[in-house]
Design a protein around this motif. Structure first.
Motif, mmCIF file in Angstrom:
data_model
loop_
_atom_site.group_PDB
_atom_site.id
_atom_site.type_symbol
_atom_site.label_atom_id
_atom_site.label_comp_id
_atom_site.label_asym_id
_atom_site.label_seq_id
_atom_site.Cartn_x
_atom_site.Cartn_y
_atom_site.Cartn_z
ATOM 1 N N MET A 252 0.848 -1.166 0.000
ATOM 2 C CA MET A 252 0.000 0.000 0.000
ATOM 3 C C MET A 252 0.899 1.236 0.000
ATOM 4 S SD MET A 252 -2.699 1.247 3.006
ATOM 5 C CE MET A 252 -3.635 -0.226 2.944
ATOM 6 N N SER A 253 0.631 2.157 -0.914
ATOM 7 C CA SER A 253 1.431 3.377 -0.995
ATOM 8 C C SER A 253 1.134 4.276 0.200
ATOM 9 C CB SER A 253 1.126 4.129 -2.295
ATOM 10 O OG SER A 253 -0.137 4.759 -2.212
ATOM 11 N N ASP A 254 2.058 5.181 0.483
ATOM 12 C CA ASP A 254 1.866 6.114 1.594
ATOM 13 C C ASP A 254 0.640 6.994 1.373
ATOM 14 O OD1 ASP A 254 4.025 5.165 2.994
ATOM 15 O OD2 ASP A 254 5.403 6.741 2.322
ATOM 16 N N GLU A 255 0.407 7.389 0.129
ATOM 17 C CA GLU A 255 -0.752 8.231 -0.186
ATOM 18 C C GLU A 255 -2.059 7.476 0.064
ATOM 19 O OE1 GLU A 255 -2.557 10.091 -4.197
ATOM 20 O OE2 GLU A 255 -0.465 10.635 -3.778
ATOM 21 N N THR A 256 -2.106 6.218 -0.341
ATOM 22 C CA THR A 256 -3.291 5.388 -0.125
ATOM 23 C C THR A 256 -3.513 5.153 1.359
ATOM 24 O OG1 THR A 256 -2.971 4.310 -2.259
ATOM 25 C CG2 THR A 256 -4.358 3.159 -0.657
ATOM 26 N N LYS A 257 -2.433 4.873 2.080
ATOM 27 C CA LYS A 257 -2.521 4.636 3.521
ATOM 28 C C LYS A 257 -3.022 5.894 4.233
ATOM 29 C CE LYS A 257 0.265 3.284 7.487
ATOM 30 N NZ LYS A 257 1.598 2.906 7.958
ATOM 31 N N THR A 258 -2.534 7.056 3.833
ATOM 32 C CA THR A 258 -2.962 8.317 4.442
ATOM 33 C C THR A 258 -4.450 8.566 4.184
ATOM 34 O OG1 THR A 258 -0.755 9.252 4.250
ATOM 35 C CG2 THR A 258 -2.580 10.814 4.491
ATOM 36 N N ALA A 259 -4.901 8.323 2.960
ATOM 37 C CA ALA A 259 -6.313 8.518 2.626
ATOM 38 C C ALA A 259 -7.189 7.555 3.425
ATOM 39 C CB ALA A 259 -6.535 8.337 1.132
ATOM 40 N N GLU A 260 -6.750 6.319 3.537
ATOM 41 C CA GLU A 260 -7.514 5.332 4.285
ATOM 42 C C GLU A 260 -7.560 5.694 5.766
ATOM 43 O OE1 GLU A 260 -7.660 0.488 4.889
ATOM 44 O OE2 GLU A 260 -6.577 1.328 3.190
ATOM 45 N N LEU A 261 -6.431 6.108 6.317
ATOM 46 C CA LEU A 261 -6.378 6.494 7.723
ATOM 47 C C LEU A 261 -7.259 7.709 7.997
ATOM 48 C CD1 LEU A 261 -5.199 5.871 10.470
ATOM 49 C CD2 LEU A 261 -3.184 7.216 9.849
ATOM 50 N N THR A 262 -7.261 8.668 7.091
ATOM 51 C CA THR A 262 -8.107 9.855 7.241
ATOM 52 C C THR A 262 -9.582 9.463 7.255
ATOM 53 O OG1 THR A 262 -6.458 11.275 6.201
ATOM 54 C CG2 THR A 262 -8.733 12.071 6.192
ATOM 55 N N ALA A 263 -9.991 8.588 6.351
ATOM 56 C CA ALA A 263 -11.384 8.137 6.295
ATOM 57 C C ALA A 263 -11.749 7.314 7.528
ATOM 58 C CB ALA A 263 -11.622 7.343 5.017
ATOM 59 N N LEU A 264 -10.828 6.486 7.997
ATOM 60 C CA LEU A 264 -11.076 5.717 9.214
ATOM 61 C C LEU A 264 -11.253 6.639 10.412
ATOM 62 C CD1 LEU A 264 -8.549 2.782 8.734
ATOM 63 C CD2 LEU A 264 -11.037 2.538 8.941
ATOM 64 N N GLN A 265 -10.416 7.662 10.507
ATOM 65 C CA GLN A 265 -10.525 8.614 11.623
ATOM 66 C C GLN A 265 -11.855 9.366 11.566
ATOM 67 O OE1 GLN A 265 -8.743 8.569 14.229
ATOM 68 N NE2 GLN A 265 -6.564 8.908 13.888
ATOM 69 N N ALA A 266 -12.295 9.731 10.359
ATOM 70 C CA ALA A 266 -13.587 10.419 10.216
ATOM 71 C C ALA A 266 -14.724 9.499 10.649
ATOM 72 C CB ALA A 266 -13.784 10.877 8.772
ATOM 73 N N ALA A 267 -14.663 8.237 10.265
ATOM 74 C CA ALA A 267 -15.692 7.284 10.669
ATOM 75 C C ALA A 267 -15.663 7.075 12.178
ATOM 76 C CB ALA A 267 -15.505 5.958 9.933
ATOM 77 N N LEU A 268 -14.480 7.014 12.757
ATOM 78 C CA LEU A 268 -14.354 6.851 14.197
ATOM 79 C C LEU A 268 -14.955 8.060 14.925
ATOM 80 C CD1 LEU A 268 -13.393 5.426 16.743
ATOM 81 C CD2 LEU A 268 -11.090 6.354 16.297
ATOM 82 N N ALA A 269 -14.640 9.255 14.470
ATOM 83 C CA ALA A 269 -15.197 10.462 15.087
ATOM 84 C C ALA A 269 -16.723 10.459 14.977
ATOM 85 C CB ALA A 269 -14.606 11.710 14.428
ATOM 86 N N ALA A 270 -17.248 10.025 13.841
ATOM 87 C CA ALA A 270 -18.700 9.966 13.655
ATOM 88 C C ALA A 270 -19.323 8.918 14.570
ATOM 89 C CB ALA A 270 -19.022 9.674 12.194
ATOM 90 N N GLU A 271 -18.645 7.801 14.763
ATOM 91 C CA GLU A 271 -19.165 6.780 15.677
ATOM 92 C C GLU A 271 -19.179 7.296 17.113
ATOM 93 O OE1 GLU A 271 -20.935 4.365 15.112
ATOM 94 O OE2 GLU A 271 -20.296 3.305 13.313
ATOM 95 N N HIS A 272 -18.156 8.059 17.509
ATOM 96 C CA HIS A 272 -18.178 8.668 18.842
ATOM 97 C C HIS A 272 -19.429 9.537 18.987
ATOM 98 C CE1 HIS A 272 -14.303 7.326 20.252
ATOM 99 N NE2 HIS A 272 -13.612 8.030 19.385
ATOM 100 N N ALA A 273 -19.715 10.346 17.978
ATOM 101 C CA ALA A 273 -20.884 11.226 18.018
ATOM 102 C C ALA A 273 -22.184 10.417 18.034
ATOM 103 C CB ALA A 273 -20.868 12.183 16.825
ATOM 104 N N ALA A 274 -22.231 9.326 17.279
ATOM 105 C CA ALA A 274 -23.431 8.492 17.251
ATOM 106 C C ALA A 274 -23.673 7.827 18.600
ATOM 107 C CB ALA A 274 -23.326 7.442 16.147
ATOM 108 N N VAL A 275 -22.617 7.346 19.237
ATOM 109 C CA VAL A 275 -22.753 6.739 20.567
ATOM 110 C C VAL A 275 -23.308 7.778 21.541
ATOM 111 C CG1 VAL A 275 -21.445 5.810 22.527
ATOM 112 C CG2 VAL A 275 -21.035 4.922 20.220
ATOM 113 N N TYR A 276 -22.772 8.976 21.490
ATOM 114 C CA TYR A 276 -23.275 10.051 22.343
ATOM 115 C C TYR A 276 -24.741 10.332 22.018
ATOM 116 C CZ TYR A 276 -23.803 14.591 24.546
ATOM 117 O OH TYR A 276 -24.245 15.628 25.309
ATOM 118 N N GLY A 277 -25.059 10.460 20.740
ATOM 119 C CA GLY A 277 -26.423 10.754 20.321
ATOM 120 C C GLY A 277 -27.411 9.695 20.774
ATOM 121 N N TYR A 278 -27.007 8.436 20.690
ATOM 122 C CA TYR A 278 -27.900 7.376 21.141
ATOM 123 C C TYR A 278 -28.059 7.383 22.655
ATOM 124 C CZ TYR A 278 -29.356 5.180 16.876
ATOM 125 O OH TYR A 278 -29.974 4.927 15.681
#
Length: 164
Positions: free
Chosen positions: A1-27
Motif C-alpha cells: 500500500m502506498s503512503d498516499e493510499t494509507k494516508t487517505a484510508e487512515l483519514t477516512a477511518l478517523q472520520a468514521a471513528l469520530a462519527a461513531e463517537h458522536a453516534a454513541v453520544y447521540g444514542y
C-alpha cells in the motif's frame, strides 16, 4: 500500500471513528427520551455503534495511527425534549453514518471496504426503520441537501451536557 493510499484510508477511518463517537453520544440522548416501545431498538443501535467504534479504533491502530478521542459532549442538530424528537435524532444519526461509511467505502480496499459497506448497509436499514423513509443511494442524500452539520448530525462541544 502506498503512503498516499494509507494516508487517505487512515483519514477516512478517523472520520468514521469520530462519527461513531458522536453516534454513541447521540444514542445516549435517544435512549433517555425514547418511548418504551422502541427502547430495545435504541439499545441495539447503541450497542452496534459501540462495536463499530471499537473496530475502527483497532483499524486506526493497525495502520499506525492514534485513534481520535471522543469529545466530552456533542451539540445536537435540534432539541430532543420527547420521544418523537428522539426518533428524529436516531434517524438523523443513521443518515449521517451512512454518508461517513460511503466515504470509507471509497477510501478503502479489501476487508476494510467490505466492513465499511456492511456498516453503510446497517446504517441505511436503521435510518429507514427510524424514519419510515428510504433513499435510493444511502450515504449520498446528505451531499445533495447542502447540509454541513457534521458527520453524525452532531458537532463537538466543550460542554459536558446537552440542554434540550
Amino acid at each position: 500500500m502506498s503512503d498516499e493510499t494509507k494516508t487517505a484510508e487512515l483519514t477516512a477511518l478517523q472520520a468514521a471513528l469520530a462519527a461513531e463517537h458522536a453516534a454513541v453520544y447521540g444514542y445516549g440522548v435517544v435512549g433517555g427520551r425514547i418511548g418504551r416501545q422502541r427502547q430495545s431498538e435504541a439499545r441495539a443501535a447503541y450497542d452496534a455503534h459501540r462495536a463499530r467504534r471499537d473496530a475502527l479504533t483497532r483499524d486506526v491502530r493497525d495502520l499506525g495511527g492514534q485513534p481520535a478521542a471522543a469529545s466530552a459532549a456533542y451539540a445536537l442538530p435540534f432539541p430532543v425534549p420527547d420521544a418523537a424528537a428522539a426518533v428524529r435524532l436516531a434517524a438523523r444519526l443513521e443518515e449521517r453514518m451512512a454518508g461517513v461509511y460511503a466515504d470509507l467505502v471509497r477510501a478503502t480496499t479489501g476487508d476494510r471496504r467490505g466492513s465499511a459497506a456492511g456498516a453503510l448497509r446497517e446504517a441505511a436499514v436503521r435510518a429507514v426503520r427510524w424514519s419510515g423513509e428510504s433513499v435510493a443511494f444511502p450515504g449520498l442524500a446528505e451531499r445533495s441537501s447542502g447540509e454541513e452539520t457534521g458527520a453524525a448530525g452532531a458537532t463537538p462541544s466543550a460542554s459536558a451536557s446537552v440542554s434540550p
